[in-house]
Design a protein around this motif. Structure first.
Motif, PDB file in Angstrom:
ATOM      1  N   UNK A   2       0.735  -1.268  -0.013  1.00  0.00           N
ATOM      2  CA  UNK A   2       0.005  -0.056  -0.140  1.00  0.00           C
ATOM      3  C   UNK A   2       0.966   1.269   0.166  1.00  0.00           C
ATOM      4  N   UNK A  34      -8.440  -1.136  12.590  1.00  0.00           N
ATOM      5  CA  UNK A  34      -7.038  -1.117  11.830  1.00  0.00           C
ATOM      6  C   UNK A  34      -6.045   0.294  12.163  1.00  0.00           C
ATOM      7  N   UNK A  37      -1.841   1.570   7.759  1.00  0.00           N
ATOM      8  CA  UNK A  37      -2.426   1.662   6.522  1.00  0.00           C
ATOM      9  C   UNK A  37      -1.974   0.477   5.604  1.00  0.00           C
ATOM     10  N   UNK A  38      -1.002  -0.430   6.285  1.00  0.00           N
ATOM     11  CA  UNK A  38      -0.979  -2.050   5.611  1.00  0.00           C
ATOM     12  C   UNK A  38      -2.147  -2.874   5.845  1.00  0.00           C
ATOM     13  N   UNK A  39      -2.833  -2.469   6.834  1.00  0.00           N
ATOM     14  CA  UNK A  39      -4.034  -3.474   7.077  1.00  0.00           C
ATOM     15  C   UNK A  39      -5.247  -3.059   6.704  1.00  0.00           C
ATOM     16  N   UNK A  40      -5.796  -1.923   6.352  1.00  0.00           N
ATOM     17  CA  UNK A  40      -7.049  -1.342   6.185  1.00  0.00           C
ATOM     18  C   UNK A  40      -7.580  -1.866   5.006  1.00  0.00           C
ATOM     19  N   UNK A  41      -8.967  -2.246   4.895  1.00  0.00           N
ATOM     20  CA  UNK A  41      -9.613  -2.753   3.581  1.00  0.00           C
ATOM     21  C   UNK A  41      -9.472  -1.612   2.674  1.00  0.00           C
ATOM     22  N   UNK A  42      -9.460  -2.234   1.380  1.00  0.00           N
ATOM     23  CA  UNK A  42      -9.566  -1.014   0.520  1.00  0.00           C
ATOM     24  C   UNK A  42     -10.883  -0.304   0.040  1.00  0.00           C
ATOM     25  N   UNK A  43     -11.916  -1.208   0.362  1.00  0.00           N
ATOM     26  CA  UNK A  43     -13.214  -0.786   0.576  1.00  0.00           C
ATOM     27  C   UNK A  43     -13.968  -1.397   1.696  1.00  0.00           C
ATOM     28  N   UNK A  45     -16.876  -3.243   3.820  1.00  0.00           N
ATOM     29  CA  UNK A  45     -18.019  -4.217   3.306  1.00  0.00           C
ATOM     30  C   UNK A  45     -18.892  -4.277   4.512  1.00  0.00           C
ATOM     31  N   UNK A  47     -20.801  -6.475   5.536  1.00  0.00           N
ATOM     32  CA  UNK A  47     -20.376  -7.779   6.942  1.00  0.00           C
ATOM     33  C   UNK A  47     -19.272  -7.328   7.634  1.00  0.00           C
ATOM     34  N   UNK A  48     -18.585  -6.399   7.415  1.00  0.00           N
ATOM     35  CA  UNK A  48     -17.213  -6.163   8.009  1.00  0.00           C
ATOM     36  C   UNK A  48     -17.364  -5.689   9.607  1.00  0.00           C
ATOM     37  N   UNK A  49     -16.541  -5.662  10.149  1.00  0.00           N
ATOM     38  CA  UNK A  49     -16.475  -5.445  11.700  1.00  0.00           C
ATOM     39  C   UNK A  49     -17.188  -4.121  12.219  1.00  0.00           C
ATOM     40  N   UNK A 114     -18.193   7.220   2.589  1.00  0.00           N
ATOM     41  CA  UNK A 114     -18.513   5.789   2.736  1.00  0.00           C
ATOM     42  C   UNK A 114     -20.206   5.568   2.946  1.00  0.00           C
ATOM     43  N   UNK A 129     -21.416  -0.811  10.518  1.00  0.00           N
ATOM     44  CA  UNK A 129     -20.703  -1.922   9.464  1.00  0.00           C
ATOM     45  C   UNK A 129     -20.151  -1.199   8.283  1.00  0.00           C
TER      46      UNK A 129
ATOM     47  N   UNK B 146     -19.060   4.642  -6.454  1.00  0.00           N
ATOM     48  CA  UNK B 146     -18.388   3.668  -5.591  1.00  0.00           C
ATOM     49  C   UNK B 146     -18.896   2.208  -6.196  1.00  0.00           C
ATOM     50  N   UNK B 156      -5.581  -6.004   0.766  1.00  0.00           N
ATOM     51  CA  UNK B 156      -4.906  -5.861   2.188  1.00  0.00           C
ATOM     52  C   UNK B 156      -5.632  -6.754   3.163  1.00  0.00           C
ATOM     53  N   UNK B 158      -7.204  -6.430   5.804  1.00  0.00           N
ATOM     54  CA  UNK B 158      -8.756  -5.774   6.054  1.00  0.00           C
ATOM     55  C   UNK B 158      -9.626  -6.211   5.165  1.00  0.00           C
ATOM     56  N   UNK B 159      -9.348  -6.533   3.870  1.00  0.00           N
ATOM     57  CA  UNK B 159     -10.450  -6.797   2.943  1.00  0.00           C
ATOM     58  C   UNK B 159     -11.310  -7.983   3.166  1.00  0.00           C
ATOM     59  N   UNK B 161     -11.783  -9.212   6.259  1.00  0.00           N
ATOM     60  CA  UNK B 161     -12.319  -8.909   7.679  1.00  0.00           C
ATOM     61  C   UNK B 161     -13.780  -9.023   7.943  1.00  0.00           C
ATOM     62  N   UNK B 162     -14.524  -9.932   8.560  1.00  0.00           N
ATOM     63  CA  UNK B 162     -15.858  -9.692   8.819  1.00  0.00           C
ATOM     64  C   UNK B 162     -16.104  -9.654  10.295  1.00  0.00           C
ATOM     65  N   UNK B 163     -17.569  -9.275  10.815  1.00  0.00           N
ATOM     66  CA  UNK B 163     -17.689  -9.237  12.110  1.00  0.00           C
ATOM     67  C   UNK B 163     -19.041  -8.999  12.680  1.00  0.00           C
TER      68      UNK B 163
END
Lengths: 163, 163
Positions: A2, A34, A37-43, A45, A47-49, A114, A129, B146, B156, B158-159, B161-163
């Protein structure tokens, strides 16, 4: 890898004008899992955390009625992003595109938008989410998702103009 | 009657903190048929008048590739809006809601987001349907919608990860 402020092959930076045309106030803080910046999702979701958007005073009263919307628009400030690239290489492979043809965090005004899924509002906290930002990201605005919102204000002449 | 900075029955204004947490640069100007807040549509429509988004230098190169997207997100600065209301009455009927439960132009950071339908890009000009702002409104950002955009950058952690 990234982006971490590097300039990649083919990318074009400009000398940007001073960013003093208007001022922003940070109205809250976004808490996510997160921290790099090496971990964050690109977008984000749907159903994300679950993430917590903490609204600061004097803005907490402005949350009244937000919980009724299943999805909301979240605007935040990408405080670590450089702002001077007009052409970027997302894959770092010499293939470049204009900044406005990307949803990269690197932009002249690094404002992210977002669409997040509502969990609940509890006092100054909005749980959702669908976010994709770093822990500690400054909040700029919350709005009902445009697809769910019907204007309450009386009609105006422009409403019926087609072209 | 549309809002023209009046305070209506039941509305609540606060003393806002100074808006100096971050600075914006106006990157262009939006040209529309509407020259008064009494005329603008409450929301843009996909069959509305063609409007011209004029991008200023040094940002014109950043338009490369934008025309391929059927719809784009447009961010702009609502330069005439007051910023201090936490509860608002859109119908001016004593019924009030929190600012974040409305898409009113009156907000702590008066940033509008619209989804506009692409007509064409011609040099520094982007022609679109679907805007609802005053002629002369300052432009903040353009992004692909989007829903049409697939990230080009590598995955990455985080892409998934769900929660």
């Amino acid at each position: 890898m990234v982006r971490e402020d590097e300039l990649r092959a083919g990318e074009v930076a400009v000398e940007p004008p001073a960013a003093t045309d208007a001022g922003l106030v940070f109205i809250g803080t976004i808490h996510t899992p997160w921290t790099s910046r090496l971990e964050t999702p690109r977008q984000g979701r749907a159903d994300g955390p679950v993430c917590r958007i903490e609204v600061h005073e004097p803005w907490v009263a402005a949350l009244d009625g937000l919980e009724q919307f299943e999805t909301i628009e979240v605007l935040y400030w990408l405080h670590l992003s450089r702002r001077d690239l007009v052409r970027q290489s997302p894959r770092n492979d010499r293939d470049v595109r204009g900044t406005f043809a990307l949803r990269s965090p690197v932009r002249p005004n690094p404002i992210a938008t977002s669409v997040a899924t509502m969990v609940r509002v509890d006092g100054p906290n909005v749980f959702v989410h669908g976010l994709d930002c770093l822990d500690g990201t400054p909040l700029l605005d919350l709005k009902p998702d445009r697809c769910l919102f019907t204007p309450l204000a009386p009609p105006q002449p422009g409403d019926s103009e087609v072209g």
